[in-house]
Scaffold this active site. Sequence first.
Site, PDB file in Angstrom:
ATOM      1  CB  THR A 236      -0.899   0.029   1.257  1.00 37.61           C
ATOM      2  OG1 THR A 236      -0.069  -0.142   2.415  1.00 37.61           O
ATOM      3  CG2 THR A 236      -1.956  -1.045   1.216  1.00 37.61           C
ATOM      4  NE  ARG A 238       3.821   7.256  -3.589  1.00 34.28           N
ATOM      5  CZ  ARG A 238       2.791   7.481  -2.780  1.00 34.28           C
ATOM      6  NH1 ARG A 238       2.004   6.478  -2.400  1.00 34.28           N
ATOM      7  NH2 ARG A 238       2.502   8.705  -2.377  1.00 34.28           N
ATOM      8  CD  GLU A 267      -0.446   4.134  -8.594  1.00 30.83           C
ATOM      9  OE1 GLU A 267       0.243   3.362  -7.897  1.00 30.83           O
ATOM     10  OE2 GLU A 267      -1.132   5.045  -8.130  1.00 30.83           O
ATOM     11  CG  HIS A 285      -2.698   4.835  -5.030  1.00 34.52           C
ATOM     12  ND1 HIS A 285      -1.502   5.271  -5.553  1.00 34.52           N
ATOM     13  CD2 HIS A 285      -2.616   5.075  -3.694  1.00 34.52           C
ATOM     14  CE1 HIS A 285      -0.738   5.756  -4.579  1.00 34.52           C
ATOM     15  NE2 HIS A 285      -1.399   5.648  -3.433  1.00 34.52           N
ATOM     16  CB  ILE A 286      -8.782   3.154  -2.739  1.00 36.79           C
ATOM     17  CG1 ILE A 286      -8.697   1.627  -2.546  1.00 36.79           C
ATOM     18  CG2 ILE A 286      -9.323   3.509  -4.103  1.00 36.79           C
ATOM     19  CD1 ILE A 286     -10.054   0.940  -2.447  1.00 36.79           C
TER      20      ILE A 286
HETATM   21  C1  DGY Z   1      -0.297   8.926  -0.013  1.00 31.33           C
HETATM   22  O1  DGY Z   1      -0.881   9.853   0.566  1.00 31.33           O
HETATM   23  O2  DGY Z   1       0.905   8.952  -0.256  1.00 31.33           O
HETATM   24  C2  DGY Z   1      -1.119   7.751  -0.384  1.00 31.33           C
HETATM   25  O3  DGY Z   1      -0.469   6.926  -1.268  1.00 31.33           O
HETATM   26  C3  DGY Z   1      -2.479   8.177  -0.868  1.00 31.33           C
HETATM   27  O4  DGY Z   1      -3.363   7.119  -0.739  1.00 31.33           O
END
Ligand code: DGY
Length: 325
Positions: A236, A238, A267, A285-286
């Site tokens: 979650t 990068r 992405e 990407h949520i």
């Molecule tokens: C961020 O804020 O870096 C996150 O990846 C957004 O979901």
Amino acid sequence: MKRKVFFTRRIPEIGIKMLQKKYEVEVFPGPGNVDRDTLVQKIQGCDAIVTLLSDKIDEELLQKAANLKIIANYAVGYNNIDIHAAMQHKIMVTNTPGVLTNATGEIAFALMITLTRRIIEADRFTRNGEFIGWDPLLFLGDELKGKTVGILGMGRIGQDMASKCKAFGMRVIYHSRKPVSGEIEQKLDAVYCSLDQLLSQSDVISVHTPLNDKTYHLLGRESFCKMKNGVYLVNTSRGEVIDEGVLVEHLKSGKVKGAGLDVYEYEPEITRELFSLSNVVLLPHIGSATIETRNKMSEMVARNVIAGLEGERPENLVPEMSDLF
Ligand code: DGY
């Protein structure tokens, strides 16, 4: 004359309204992300810009930003911005730490349990009308309790994921740039270890490290070889932290039993082969996408812009700049 703020994309209203009270505000109407030409044109005339993680803010752009005082990134990660160049040009950069910690931790946890209990596969099966009765061998998954989760990157979100895993009876090990305090380790029952130990001992690896030169492809071929057979992988953070091509190979061979991805190496492009694999869960990407969090992020960027334009030190100035402003 009123100072100008440019938003590269519409975000929840609260922050836009806060800024409209003081400044001339323009929001890129879309559809989609702002294009490079518009960005070049707008950055030349504005005093503050609110950017997304997908807006590449580089030296070429910053050279043209004659009046720009502050870039307020609507994200906690700011690898889209050339910080070194911003420092050279004395332009402040802020991010949105803290407010999205729980939301992103929840998504990481959701990906993990969705994979281990095969929720998506089972849902598809049921919708397809294939459920013809209880079956002792149907969709057997892996239980989390007693398993080892390896947290890669023990910042705020890593710690949040660790606390959720602890609550589910998992053993928590972690690897980070440096160990967290003994107090935090104790609270999370988390044990610091080397990267190699994390790779070889984890049943689930959850990636929470920011993207930088040191973490690009941190999980590449060599790392995959050191992982346990049947490991689950959650990302979650990068996409570029994982070599996506190598991940696909290991998903196909079964070495990686499942992967839950909210972010991708290229992405918004996604390696096509991932679509045909049943042992992956793919999200757009949520991580921070809850109403509460996105509103708080919106307020936060507005407060940062106001501070930056009113000659104060914004609360969320990125750490690299702490000595500069
Ligand atoms: C961020 O804020 O870096 C996150 O990846 C957004 O979901």
